[in-house]
Design a protein around this motif. Sequence first.
Motif, PDB file in Angstrom:
ATOM      1  N   SER A  25       0.829  -1.203   0.000  1.00 44.09           N
ATOM      2  CA  SER A  25       0.000   0.000   0.000  1.00 44.09           C
ATOM      3  C   SER A  25       0.863   1.252   0.000  1.00 44.09           C
ATOM      4  O   SER A  25       0.581   2.229  -0.713  1.00 44.09           O
ATOM      5  CB  SER A  25      -0.919  -0.005   1.228  1.00 44.09           C
ATOM      6  OG  SER A  25      -1.744  -1.143   1.239  1.00 44.09           O
ATOM      7  N   TYR A  26       1.923   1.217   0.796  1.00 42.99           N
ATOM      8  CA  TYR A  26       2.860   2.341   0.876  1.00 42.99           C
ATOM      9  C   TYR A  26       3.482   2.620  -0.494  1.00 42.99           C
ATOM     10  O   TYR A  26       3.523   3.780  -0.949  1.00 42.99           O
ATOM     11  CB  TYR A  26       3.932   2.002   1.905  1.00 42.99           C
ATOM     12  CG  TYR A  26       5.142   2.913   1.917  1.00 42.99           C
ATOM     13  CD1 TYR A  26       5.119   4.132   2.588  1.00 42.99           C
ATOM     14  CD2 TYR A  26       6.322   2.554   1.258  1.00 42.99           C
ATOM     15  CE1 TYR A  26       6.231   4.965   2.592  1.00 42.99           C
ATOM     16  CE2 TYR A  26       7.435   3.370   1.255  1.00 42.99           C
ATOM     17  CZ  TYR A  26       7.382   4.571   1.928  1.00 42.99           C
ATOM     18  OH  TYR A  26       8.481   5.395   1.939  1.00 42.99           O
ATOM     19  N   LEU A  27       3.924   1.585  -1.177  1.00 39.03           N
ATOM     20  CA  LEU A  27       4.557   1.755  -2.485  1.00 39.03           C
ATOM     21  C   LEU A  27       3.560   2.234  -3.538  1.00 39.03           C
ATOM     22  O   LEU A  27       3.891   3.074  -4.397  1.00 39.03           O
ATOM     23  CB  LEU A  27       5.207   0.447  -2.928  1.00 39.03           C
ATOM     24  CG  LEU A  27       6.422  -0.010  -2.107  1.00 39.03           C
ATOM     25  CD1 LEU A  27       6.895  -1.375  -2.576  1.00 39.03           C
ATOM     26  CD2 LEU A  27       7.548   1.013  -2.197  1.00 39.03           C
ATOM     27  N   ILE A  76       3.826   5.509  -5.797  1.00 35.44           N
ATOM     28  CA  ILE A  76       3.851   5.412  -7.259  1.00 35.44           C
ATOM     29  C   ILE A  76       2.784   6.305  -7.885  1.00 35.44           C
ATOM     30  O   ILE A  76       3.041   7.050  -8.837  1.00 35.44           O
ATOM     31  CB  ILE A  76       3.661   3.948  -7.701  1.00 35.44           C
ATOM     32  CG1 ILE A  76       4.894   3.123  -7.312  1.00 35.44           C
ATOM     33  CG2 ILE A  76       3.413   3.860  -9.198  1.00 35.44           C
ATOM     34  CD1 ILE A  76       4.705   1.629  -7.476  1.00 35.44           C
ATOM     35  N   PHE A  77       1.555   6.232  -7.366  1.00 33.65           N
ATOM     36  CA  PHE A  77       0.472   7.042  -7.924  1.00 33.65           C
ATOM     37  C   PHE A  77       0.725   8.540  -7.726  1.00 33.65           C
ATOM     38  O   PHE A  77       0.308   9.362  -8.531  1.00 33.65           O
ATOM     39  CB  PHE A  77      -0.863   6.655  -7.291  1.00 33.65           C
ATOM     40  CG  PHE A  77      -1.375   5.329  -7.763  1.00 33.65           C
ATOM     41  CD1 PHE A  77      -1.356   5.007  -9.113  1.00 33.65           C
ATOM     42  CD2 PHE A  77      -1.871   4.398  -6.864  1.00 33.65           C
ATOM     43  CE1 PHE A  77      -1.829   3.788  -9.563  1.00 33.65           C
ATOM     44  CE2 PHE A  77      -2.334   3.171  -7.301  1.00 33.65           C
ATOM     45  CZ  PHE A  77      -2.319   2.863  -8.664  1.00 33.65           C
ATOM     46  N   SER A  84       4.662  10.380 -13.587  1.00 29.83           N
ATOM     47  CA  SER A  84       5.691  10.328 -14.630  1.00 29.83           C
ATOM     48  C   SER A  84       7.109  10.493 -14.098  1.00 29.83           C
ATOM     49  O   SER A  84       8.075  10.231 -14.810  1.00 29.83           O
ATOM     50  CB  SER A  84       5.419  11.418 -15.677  1.00 29.83           C
ATOM     51  OG  SER A  84       5.411  12.695 -15.057  1.00 29.83           O
ATOM     52  N   THR A  85       7.251  10.935 -12.862  1.00 32.57           N
ATOM     53  CA  THR A  85       8.599  11.160 -12.316  1.00 32.57           C
ATOM     54  C   THR A  85       9.167   9.917 -11.642  1.00 32.57           C
ATOM     55  O   THR A  85      10.191   9.985 -10.962  1.00 32.57           O
ATOM     56  CB  THR A  85       8.577  12.317 -11.301  1.00 32.57           C
ATOM     57  OG1 THR A  85       7.693  11.966 -10.219  1.00 32.57           O
ATOM     58  CG2 THR A  85       8.104  13.608 -11.947  1.00 32.57           C
ATOM     59  N   LEU A  86       8.521   8.764 -11.788  1.00 40.56           N
ATOM     60  CA  LEU A  86       8.975   7.531 -11.149  1.00 40.56           C
ATOM     61  C   LEU A  86      10.291   7.048 -11.785  1.00 40.56           C
ATOM     62  O   LEU A  86      10.411   6.941 -13.000  1.00 40.56           O
ATOM     63  CB  LEU A  86       7.904   6.455 -11.292  1.00 40.56           C
ATOM     64  CG  LEU A  86       8.255   5.067 -10.748  1.00 40.56           C
ATOM     65  CD1 LEU A  86       8.491   5.136  -9.247  1.00 40.56           C
ATOM     66  CD2 LEU A  86       7.154   4.070 -11.078  1.00 40.56           C
TER      67      LEU A  86
END
Length: 494
Positions: free
Chosen positions: A306-308, A312-313, A317-319
């Motif tokens: 859930s944390y990840l 991510i969301f 786009s900056t991931l």
Amino acid sequence: MQTAKNRIIETSRRDFKVNKLLFVITNLVLFMNFIMQMSIRKFITHYIESETNYYEGYAIAYVCIAAIALCAVFTVFTLFRELFSKPHADLAYSLPVGAKERFFSKLLTLLKLHILPVIFWNIIQFIAILLTTDITLNMLARYSAVFMFLQLSTSLFVILAVLLCMICCGRLAEMLYTAVIITACEVALPACIHYSTINPYTVQYLYDLENFFNYCPVWSALPAKLMDLGYSTNLLLLLIGSTIFSALLITLLYFLYKKRDGKDTGKPFVFSAFREIVLILGIVTVTTYVLSDPDNIVLLPVVLLSYLLIRIFSAKSTLTIAKFVKWIAVFAVYMIMIFAFNFISYLCDGFAGKPDLSVLTDYDDVWVWVQTDEDIMTYTSSYKNPEGRKTLTKEQAEQLTDIYIKALDSREKSFSDYIDCLKNRNLAGNFASITLYTRNSDDIYSDNNSIIDVIDIDVRLTKNSTEQVAEEIKALDFISPEQISYLETKEYYD
């Protein structure tokens, strides 16, 4: 030229006219609540001064207060639409109106649409019960006040949680799930910390501390559950304090609101610090819940996932791979800090220290339990006791508890023992327990018999230390052999 105060009043008047449907819906819900409460009001005629004030309809209060709070949620979302809707944001920020006027005009409208109807219908309920029962005015006033502040404190807390998330988030999805996380954590976290960090390691059961954590949810979205504790004056004061506290924090949200800009609408998080706070709250709450019951260890991977996902969301786009590794490292740091705090609590006996034996007195009821892997030895002072009511003098209590203190001092704490405590939260294996009560009546089963004083000590020991405690207890001259009983451990747990 109109003053700021007059513009706020005028804007609120227009908003109220536009949102009259919400006013009607809220009053319909409050009317249904009034009908339901009046249908079960007969319980109040059974009130007896010598017994606990008990409200038998608190389960219904859950449903009614949840419905009222839901009306508050819809009202907040309707009034502050510019915080998540781009068209409304463009319109609101294009008008020659400052943040102060926008914010406080909406709060004034919220007061008219929701808070005042809650107060009005509770006054109606008070008058209706007054006319249909013969209960004393003082008792009725306290009962009615508890009900009103249950609804007000719940509504204001929900408004606070939702509005905070709306101000700090710019997208509807983030507003919803962060509000749920904050509300759930506030309700659960006090108990999770108590039952994972304090309760497992204290050698003396802390009744006052447990009561404190029982009352913690008074400032939350679920104060209705406290109705099973009665409708006492203390509960009323807590609810009044909760209501005032929530109202004050809602007002202070203005300082966050004025930092918002129209271009923030659509962003997942307006303030990155808020995202971190929500993540930490969620991680700490679930992890402490797992520590209180190791059977829930499967929840830790869920927390990580859930944390990840939230990270991510939020990143979109900056991931990058570097960011992903950094997030996992940050999560690991959070977990290390939580477990380190838990280990420190283990070393410090739950931060409670040794029991204060200076308060020992004469005791009416004494219960001793010494358990090894194979056998259980119990001693009950009231069983076949020839001495009457006072079964244990202060001097005898000192001799008995001194055995436990010496056993406590002889314990060797280690990391392996800490891990063993984590694996088995319930007392099992080898331990010694003693409970001493002072009551105000000879009959321990009497309704009017309350506990005046209690000493309750549980000590985890090695098998040899446990057997030594049992032998020292049997050697005391004021304990007769017929008051001691034995049972095989396996037989008891089967």
